[in-house]
Design a protein around this motif. Structure first.
Motif, PDB file in Angstrom:
ATOM      1  N   ALA A 240       0.812  -1.215   0.000  1.00 55.60           N
ATOM      2  CA  ALA A 240       0.000   0.000   0.000  1.00 55.60           C
ATOM      3  C   ALA A 240       0.846   1.267   0.000  1.00 55.60           C
ATOM      4  O   ALA A 240       0.341   2.342  -0.264  1.00 55.60           O
ATOM      5  CB  ALA A 240      -0.933  -0.002   1.216  1.00 55.60           C
ATOM      6  N   TRP A 241       2.125   1.133   0.313  1.00 52.92           N
ATOM      7  CA  TRP A 241       2.994   2.305   0.344  1.00 52.92           C
ATOM      8  C   TRP A 241       3.961   2.208  -0.820  1.00 52.92           C
ATOM      9  O   TRP A 241       4.693   1.221  -0.961  1.00 52.92           O
ATOM     10  CB  TRP A 241       3.740   2.364   1.684  1.00 52.92           C
ATOM     11  N   PRO A 242       4.032   3.182  -1.699  1.00 54.88           N
ATOM     12  CA  PRO A 242       4.817   3.050  -2.930  1.00 54.88           C
ATOM     13  C   PRO A 242       6.324   2.920  -2.742  1.00 54.88           C
ATOM     14  O   PRO A 242       7.007   2.465  -3.640  1.00 54.88           O
ATOM     15  CB  PRO A 242       4.472   4.324  -3.710  1.00 54.88           C
ATOM     16  N   ASP A 243       6.870   3.314  -1.595  1.00 52.51           N
ATOM     17  CA  ASP A 243       8.312   3.226  -1.403  1.00 52.51           C
ATOM     18  C   ASP A 243       8.755   1.925  -0.739  1.00 52.51           C
ATOM     19  O   ASP A 243       9.910   1.774  -0.386  1.00 52.51           O
ATOM     20  CB  ASP A 243       8.811   4.428  -0.591  1.00 52.51           C
ATOM     21  N   TRP A 244       7.863   0.987  -0.532  1.00 53.37           N
ATOM     22  CA  TRP A 244       8.212  -0.314   0.024  1.00 53.37           C
ATOM     23  C   TRP A 244       8.315  -1.299  -1.114  1.00 53.37           C
ATOM     24  O   TRP A 244       7.494  -1.319  -2.022  1.00 53.37           O
ATOM     25  CB  TRP A 244       7.153  -0.788   1.019  1.00 53.37           C
ATOM     26  N   ARG A 245       9.334  -2.127  -1.073  1.00 53.88           N
ATOM     27  CA  ARG A 245       9.523  -3.159  -2.091  1.00 53.88           C
ATOM     28  C   ARG A 245       9.761  -4.477  -1.380  1.00 53.88           C
ATOM     29  O   ARG A 245      10.336  -4.530  -0.302  1.00 53.88           O
ATOM     30  CB  ARG A 245      10.747  -2.864  -2.966  1.00 53.88           C
ATOM     31  N   SER A 246       9.359  -5.555  -2.010  1.00 56.02           N
ATOM     32  CA  SER A 246       9.669  -6.869  -1.479  1.00 56.02           C
ATOM     33  C   SER A 246      10.130  -7.738  -2.634  1.00 56.02           C
ATOM     34  O   SER A 246       9.896  -7.437  -3.797  1.00 56.02           O
ATOM     35  CB  SER A 246       8.450  -7.485  -0.783  1.00 56.02           C
ATOM     36  N   GLY A 247      10.787  -8.797  -2.295  1.00 60.26           N
ATOM     37  CA  GLY A 247      11.281  -9.712  -3.307  1.00 60.26           C
ATOM     38  C   GLY A 247      12.775  -9.922  -3.156  1.00 60.26           C
ATOM     39  O   GLY A 247      13.440  -9.217  -2.420  1.00 60.26           O
ATOM     40  N   VAL A 248      13.288 -10.931  -3.811  1.00 58.12           N
ATOM     41  CA  VAL A 248      14.700 -11.261  -3.753  1.00 58.12           C
ATOM     42  C   VAL A 248      15.445 -10.367  -4.745  1.00 58.12           C
ATOM     43  O   VAL A 248      14.984 -10.132  -5.851  1.00 58.12           O
ATOM     44  CB  VAL A 248      14.911 -12.748  -4.102  1.00 58.12           C
ATOM     45  N   LEU A 249      16.598  -9.850  -4.324  1.00 55.29           N
ATOM     46  CA  LEU A 249      17.404  -9.033  -5.231  1.00 55.29           C
ATOM     47  C   LEU A 249      17.842  -9.882  -6.417  1.00 55.29           C
ATOM     48  O   LEU A 249      18.220 -11.035  -6.253  1.00 55.29           O
ATOM     49  CB  LEU A 249      18.640  -8.502  -4.514  1.00 55.29           C
ATOM     50  N   PRO A 250      17.827  -9.329  -7.614  1.00 53.07           N
ATOM     51  CA  PRO A 250      18.267 -10.102  -8.776  1.00 53.07           C
ATOM     52  C   PRO A 250      19.783 -10.299  -8.762  1.00 53.07           C
ATOM     53  O   PRO A 250      20.507  -9.539  -8.126  1.00 53.07           O
ATOM     54  CB  PRO A 250      17.845  -9.225  -9.959  1.00 53.07           C
ATOM     55  N   LEU A 251      20.229 -11.317  -9.464  1.00 52.67           N
ATOM     56  CA  LEU A 251      21.660 -11.575  -9.621  1.00 52.67           C
ATOM     57  C   LEU A 251      22.319 -10.333 -10.191  1.00 52.67           C
ATOM     58  O   LEU A 251      21.855  -9.774 -11.173  1.00 52.67           O
ATOM     59  CB  LEU A 251      21.878 -12.754 -10.570  1.00 52.67           C
ATOM     60  N   ARG A 252      23.380  -9.894  -9.538  1.00 52.14           N
ATOM     61  CA  ARG A 252      24.089  -8.710 -10.025  1.00 52.14           C
ATOM     62  C   ARG A 252      25.570  -8.861  -9.717  1.00 52.14           C
ATOM     63  O   ARG A 252      25.954  -9.007  -8.570  1.00 52.14           O
ATOM     64  CB  ARG A 252      23.535  -7.470  -9.354  1.00 52.14           C
ATOM     65  N   VAL A 253      26.391  -8.831 -10.734  1.00 54.74           N
ATOM     66  CA  VAL A 253      27.838  -8.903 -10.570  1.00 54.74           C
ATOM     67  C   VAL A 253      28.365  -7.475 -10.532  1.00 54.74           C
ATOM     68  O   VAL A 253      28.095  -6.678 -11.418  1.00 54.74           O
ATOM     69  CB  VAL A 253      28.500  -9.699 -11.714  1.00 54.74           C
ATOM     70  N   PHE A 254      29.103  -7.157  -9.461  1.00 55.62           N
ATOM     71  CA  PHE A 254      29.671  -5.819  -9.302  1.00 55.62           C
ATOM     72  C   PHE A 254      31.062  -5.716  -9.903  1.00 55.62           C
ATOM     73  O   PHE A 254      31.494  -4.664 -10.324  1.00 55.62           O
ATOM     74  CB  PHE A 254      29.745  -5.423  -7.831  1.00 55.62           C
ATOM     75  N   GLY A 255      31.798  -6.805  -9.878  1.00 60.83           N
ATOM     76  CA  GLY A 255      33.146  -6.738 -10.420  1.00 60.83           C
ATOM     77  C   GLY A 255      33.951  -7.989 -10.125  1.00 60.83           C
ATOM     78  O   GLY A 255      33.445  -8.962  -9.580  1.00 60.83           O
ATOM     79  N   PHE A 256      35.215  -7.913 -10.470  1.00 67.22           N
ATOM     80  CA  PHE A 256      36.161  -9.015 -10.294  1.00 67.22           C
ATOM     81  C   PHE A 256      37.422  -8.450  -9.669  1.00 67.22           C
ATOM     82  O   PHE A 256      37.757  -7.285  -9.872  1.00 67.22           O
ATOM     83  CB  PHE A 256      36.522  -9.635 -11.650  1.00 67.22           C
ATOM     84  N   SER A 257      38.143  -9.284  -8.928  1.00 70.88           N
ATOM     85  CA  SER A 257      39.432  -8.852  -8.402  1.00 70.88           C
ATOM     86  C   SER A 257      40.390 -10.037  -8.392  1.00 70.88           C
ATOM     87  O   SER A 257      39.973 -11.186  -8.306  1.00 70.88           O
ATOM     88  CB  SER A 257      39.279  -8.265  -6.999  1.00 70.88           C
ATOM     89  N   THR A 258      41.679  -9.713  -8.480  1.00 69.87           N
ATOM     90  CA  THR A 258      42.703 -10.752  -8.439  1.00 69.87           C
ATOM     91  C   THR A 258      43.560 -10.642  -7.185  1.00 69.87           C
ATOM     92  O   THR A 258      44.369 -11.522  -6.923  1.00 69.87           O
ATOM     93  CB  THR A 258      43.622 -10.662  -9.672  1.00 69.87           C
ATOM     94  N   GLY A 259      43.394  -9.590  -6.425  1.00 69.45           N
ATOM     95  CA  GLY A 259      44.166  -9.415  -5.202  1.00 69.45           C
ATOM     96  C   GLY A 259      45.556  -8.854  -5.443  1.00 69.45           C
ATOM     97  O   GLY A 259      46.104  -8.164  -4.614  1.00 69.45           O
ATOM     98  N   SER A 260      46.139  -9.161  -6.584  1.00 68.44           N
ATOM     99  CA  SER A 260      47.461  -8.632  -6.941  1.00 68.44           C
ATOM    100  C   SER A 260      47.550  -8.598  -8.463  1.00 68.44           C
ATOM    101  O   SER A 260      46.758  -9.240  -9.152  1.00 68.44           O
ATOM    102  CB  SER A 260      48.571  -9.510  -6.345  1.00 68.44           C
ATOM    103  N   PRO A 261      48.509  -7.868  -9.003  1.00 68.05           N
ATOM    104  CA  PRO A 261      48.629  -7.802 -10.466  1.00 68.05           C
ATOM    105  C   PRO A 261      48.875  -9.185 -11.066  1.00 68.05           C
ATOM    106  O   PRO A 261      49.537 -10.037 -10.474  1.00 68.05           O
ATOM    107  CB  PRO A 261      49.847  -6.903 -10.686  1.00 68.05           C
ATOM    108  N   ILE A 262      48.337  -9.411 -12.246  1.00 68.60           N
ATOM    109  CA  ILE A 262      48.510 -10.685 -12.944  1.00 68.60           C
ATOM    110  C   ILE A 262      49.835 -10.659 -13.694  1.00 68.60           C
ATOM    111  O   ILE A 262      50.141  -9.711 -14.415  1.00 68.60           O
ATOM    112  CB  ILE A 262      47.351 -10.928 -13.923  1.00 68.60           C
ATOM    113  N   VAL A 263      50.637 -11.707 -13.494  1.00 61.93           N
ATOM    114  CA  VAL A 263      51.919 -11.853 -14.176  1.00 61.93           C
ATOM    115  C   VAL A 263      51.803 -13.066 -15.092  1.00 61.93           C
ATOM    116  O   VAL A 263      51.407 -14.148 -14.644  1.00 61.93           O
ATOM    117  CB  VAL A 263      53.067 -12.042 -13.155  1.00 61.93           C
TER     118      VAL A 263
END
Length: 136
Positions: free
Chosen positions: A30-53
């Protein structure tokens, strides 16, 4: 001023069915700013922890939300996830570059159009993730 919003990160509720709605008199939905449901799959990024050699093994970590995971190893879908490295100008159907080792993708023939033509694609890849966690 900014107005707070509430995101209920569970299965979507039907209107008026939540216990808290009965106790507060507010109907779910009943309130337009409330949402329910599972967040969709979303990839934010990748990391290697150190430079790749070149020629040196490295770990690749995928960061995101709603990635497949279950705390029980027998029920965990994250072990079926795969990653594929391609050239910057490549496509997902390309083979793995020859410089990459430790990951392999099988050649599969994909039918095009009405089956009169086919294309070799490399989309079924290995290996499985080396580690898994609910928060990564």
């Amino acid at each position: 001023a900014a107005f707070p919003r509430c995101f209920l990160q569970r299965t979507a509720f039907a209107v008026g069915t939540a216990a808290w709605a009965e106790s507060t008199g507010i109907e779910v939905g009943a309130w337009p700013d409330w949402r329910s449901g599972v967040l969709p799959l979303r990839v934010f990024g990748f990391s290697t922890g150190s430079p790749i050699v070149a020629g040196t093994p490295f770990a690749l970590t995928v960061q995101g939300v709603s990635l497949p995971y279950h705390p029980s190893p027998r029920s965990d879908p994250s072990t079926r996830q795969r990653i594929k490295l391609i050239r910057p100008d490549g496509t997902c159907t390309d083979p793995i570059p020859s410089e990459v080792s430790g990951i392999a993708c099988a050649r599969t023939s994909r039918k095009l159009g009405f089956g009169r033509r086919s294309q070799d694609v490399f989309t079924v890849c290995s290996t499985r993730p080396a580690a898994r966690a609910a928060d990564s």
